[in-house]
Design a protein around this motif. Structure first.
Motif, short mmCIF file in Angstrom:
data_model
loop_
_atom_site.label_atom_id
_atom_site.label_comp_id
_atom_site.label_asym_id
_atom_site.label_seq_id
_atom_site.Cartn_x
_atom_site.Cartn_y
_atom_site.Cartn_z
N VAL A 27 -47.80 -60.15 -32.21
CA VAL A 27 -48.89 -60.81 -32.97
C VAL A 27 -48.62 -61.01 -34.36
CG1 VAL A 27 -51.08 -60.40 -33.58
CG2 VAL A 27 -50.60 -59.71 -31.23
N LEU A 28 -49.10 -62.30 -34.90
CA LEU A 28 -48.62 -62.59 -35.97
C LEU A 28 -49.85 -62.61 -37.11
CD1 LEU A 28 -46.68 -65.84 -35.56
CD2 LEU A 28 -45.77 -63.64 -35.98
N ILE A 29 -49.95 -61.76 -38.24
CA ILE A 29 -50.88 -61.75 -39.03
C ILE A 29 -50.56 -62.38 -40.50
CG2 ILE A 29 -51.80 -59.73 -38.07
CD1 ILE A 29 -50.81 -58.08 -40.33
N GLY A 30 -51.63 -62.79 -41.32
CA GLY A 30 -51.38 -63.46 -42.53
C GLY A 30 -50.67 -64.90 -42.37
N GLU A 31 -50.00 -65.37 -43.36
CA GLU A 31 -49.64 -66.67 -43.38
C GLU A 31 -48.08 -66.86 -43.07
OE1 GLU A 31 -51.18 -65.05 -45.97
OE2 GLU A 31 -53.04 -65.69 -45.05
N GLY A 32 -47.76 -67.94 -43.01
CA GLY A 32 -46.34 -68.37 -42.99
C GLY A 32 -45.82 -69.09 -41.46
N VAL A 33 -46.43 -68.85 -40.54
CA VAL A 33 -46.08 -69.59 -39.34
C VAL A 33 -47.51 -69.87 -38.31
CG1 VAL A 33 -44.91 -69.11 -36.94
CG2 VAL A 33 -43.98 -68.12 -39.01
N TYR A 34 -47.41 -71.26 -37.93
CA TYR A 34 -48.45 -71.79 -37.16
C TYR A 34 -47.91 -72.51 -36.01
CZ TYR A 34 -51.52 -70.60 -41.28
OH TYR A 34 -52.28 -70.27 -42.10
N GLU A 62 -36.73 -60.32 -41.34
CA GLU A 62 -37.81 -60.81 -40.70
C GLU A 62 -37.13 -61.22 -39.17
OE1 GLU A 62 -41.09 -62.33 -43.92
OE2 GLU A 62 -40.17 -63.61 -42.55
N LEU A 63 -35.93 -61.69 -39.47
CA LEU A 63 -35.36 -62.30 -38.19
C LEU A 63 -34.95 -61.07 -37.42
CD1 LEU A 63 -33.25 -65.30 -39.61
CD2 LEU A 63 -35.14 -65.44 -37.83
N ARG A 118 -37.14 -67.69 -30.41
CA ARG A 118 -36.83 -66.19 -30.22
C ARG A 118 -36.97 -66.07 -28.53
NH1 ARG A 118 -41.71 -62.24 -29.28
NH2 ARG A 118 -40.87 -60.05 -29.93
N THR A 119 -35.95 -65.32 -28.26
CA THR A 119 -35.67 -65.11 -26.71
C THR A 119 -36.34 -63.71 -26.46
OG1 THR A 119 -33.80 -64.20 -27.25
CG2 THR A 119 -33.89 -66.72 -26.76
N ASP A 120 -36.49 -62.86 -27.37
CA ASP A 120 -36.94 -61.43 -26.93
C ASP A 120 -38.33 -61.55 -26.42
OD1 ASP A 120 -37.31 -58.82 -26.88
OD2 ASP A 120 -37.99 -58.55 -28.83
N THR A 121 -38.57 -60.58 -25.45
CA THR A 121 -40.05 -60.90 -24.72
C THR A 121 -40.76 -59.97 -25.24
OG1 THR A 121 -39.21 -59.67 -22.99
CG2 THR A 121 -39.03 -62.10 -22.60
N SER A 147 -46.13 -59.87 -40.23
CA SER A 147 -46.67 -60.54 -41.27
C SER A 147 -45.50 -61.54 -41.98
CB SER A 147 -47.56 -59.78 -42.48
OG SER A 147 -47.89 -60.71 -43.44
N PRO A 148 -45.17 -62.69 -41.64
CA PRO A 148 -44.31 -63.26 -42.19
C PRO A 148 -44.42 -63.98 -43.48
CG PRO A 148 -45.24 -64.50 -40.43
CD PRO A 148 -46.35 -63.29 -40.71
N VAL A 149 -43.06 -64.07 -43.95
CA VAL A 149 -43.17 -64.82 -45.29
C VAL A 149 -41.84 -65.74 -45.44
CG1 VAL A 149 -42.66 -64.62 -47.82
CG2 VAL A 149 -44.05 -62.89 -46.45
N ARG A 150 -40.72 -65.58 -44.71
CA ARG A 150 -39.73 -66.37 -44.89
C ARG A 150 -39.31 -67.10 -43.56
NH1 ARG A 150 -39.89 -67.40 -50.15
NH2 ARG A 150 -39.58 -65.47 -51.26
N VAL A 151 -39.58 -66.30 -42.34
CA VAL A 151 -39.33 -67.26 -41.09
C VAL A 151 -40.06 -68.57 -40.63
CG1 VAL A 151 -38.49 -65.01 -40.17
CG2 VAL A 151 -40.87 -65.74 -39.66
N THR A 152 -39.45 -69.44 -40.08
CA THR A 152 -40.13 -70.68 -39.88
C THR A 152 -40.85 -70.51 -38.44
OG1 THR A 152 -38.13 -71.67 -38.90
CG2 THR A 152 -38.70 -71.83 -41.42
N ARG A 153 -41.42 -71.70 -38.32
CA ARG A 153 -42.01 -71.92 -36.84
C ARG A 153 -40.86 -72.00 -35.74
NH1 ARG A 153 -43.21 -76.76 -34.14
NH2 ARG A 153 -44.54 -76.73 -32.40
N GLU A 154 -40.08 -72.76 -36.56
CA GLU A 154 -38.73 -72.91 -35.50
C GLU A 154 -38.06 -71.63 -34.99
OE1 GLU A 154 -39.57 -74.66 -38.27
OE2 GLU A 154 -40.37 -76.57 -36.96
#
Length: 341
Positions: free
Chosen positions: A141-148, A105-106, A134-137, A122-129
């Protein structure tokens, strides 16, 4: 020789610039003129060279959809909608499986500008932090659960409310020893924890205490996990009279265990899941399930991503909770399917 824009302009009696505007959607064109150009396109059998168009704009024409597992029917159904939407917008969607692995995911969140124009994750393990760092531009778009709470669109259903809906249905049927299969280790905001929270809230709302022995953790969320957990629940001195599965696969596995134990569904044990996958519609009995609009999720994610890629004006990024509904089938009440809002 292929048909050129010049050929279309000659057939339609308009300028080359006008044809280009119609084909590429650069500027508004009068409806009558647009119809003439479209008629010429149809008559001449013109097919746009999408690869060349993307290259002229400094793009690849590729967008990626990264999901935790390719063999989960929920993601397969969602991906089908996303692929069709991408094709309609002139993009090719490529699939990535993260296997719910943090490093993968990273890596996907890192720089891939030379490969894809945008990413749906659709993230599972990556965190909000992780996402905030992230520096990539490359548009994301995120779907599902894991980061808010990040500066990107996040499209999902309200998992707490979905779980409450499932458990309240069982409570309304008079069930009181309701088990939850699929609690697991992980971050508080992951879907397993959110659905466990909804389960607890529904029981509390009915004046019932959560019985820890009826909360069955699983390492994964497949059929075998549901089968194993349900077998353990059936071995209790007081087994459950209803089961809420983390997802449909878990619930279908639980139904197998119930049948193998000689119990009846729903007479002895009612079962409900989440996802409304096709397999659950054809199981026997049919599986009652909370149905998210997978078609809408897949299409909306692609539309939002393409708008970002093409610089179209959008509202600020937001957490977009999409609607869901409960589809009632034979695993809880028998008879014909019905829909509960």
């Amino acid at each position: 020789m292929g048909v050129s824009l010049k050929d279309i302009a000659h057939r339609a009696g308009v300028s080359l610039a006008t044809v280009s505007n119609v084909v590429n959607g650069y500027r508004p064109v009068g409806e009558q003129t647009r119809r003439r150009v479209q008629q010429a396109i149809d008559e001449l059998g013109y097919t746009p060279n999408l690869s060349a168009r993307h290259l002229r704009r400094g793009r690849t024409g590729l967008i990626a959809l990264a999901i935790p597992e390719l063999n989960n029917p929920y993601f397969a159904e969602l991906a089908d909608a996303a692929i069709r939407e991408a094709a309609g917008l002139g993009y090719t969607l490529v699939m990535e499986s993260t296997a719910a692995d943090r490093e993968t995911e990273l890596m996907l969140l890192g720089s891939r500008r030379h490969i894809i124009d945008g990413l749906i994750l659709s993230p599972v393990r990556v965190t909000r932090e992780d996402v905030l760092a992230r520096t990539d531009t490359t548009p994301l778009v995120l779907i599902g659960e894991g980061v808010y709470d990040v500066p990107h669109d996040h499209i999902a259903i309200d998992n707490v409310a979905a779980a409450r809906t499932a458990v309240r249905h069982l409570l309304d049927l008079g069930r009181r020893r309701i088990a939850f299969i699929g609690s697991g280790n992980g971050q508080d905001r992951q879907s397993a924890h959110l659905r466990l929270r909804g389960y607890r809230e529904a029981l509390a709302g009915a004046g019932l205490a959560v019985q820890p022995r009826l909360v069955a953790p699983t390492d994964q969320f497949g059929r075998r996990d549901g089968l194993s957990a349900m077998s353990q629940l059936l071995a209790l001195d007081e087994p459950p009279d209803a089961v809420f599965g983390y997802n449909d696969l878990v619930a279908i596995g639980a139904m197998r265990a119930v049948r193998e134990a000689g119990r009846r569904i729903p007479d002895d044990i009612a079962v409900v899941g989440i996802d409304d996958i096709e397999e659950g519609r054809f199981s026997h009995p049919g599986l009652t399930s909370v149905s998210p609009d997978k078609e809408h999720i897949g299409r909306l994610a692609v539309r939002r991503l393409v708008a970002l890629i093409e610089g179209q004006p959008l509202a600020p990024p937001a957490d977009l909770d999409l609607p869901f509904h409960l589809v009632v089938r034979g695993s809880t009440i028998g008879g014909r399917p019905s829909v509960a809002g």
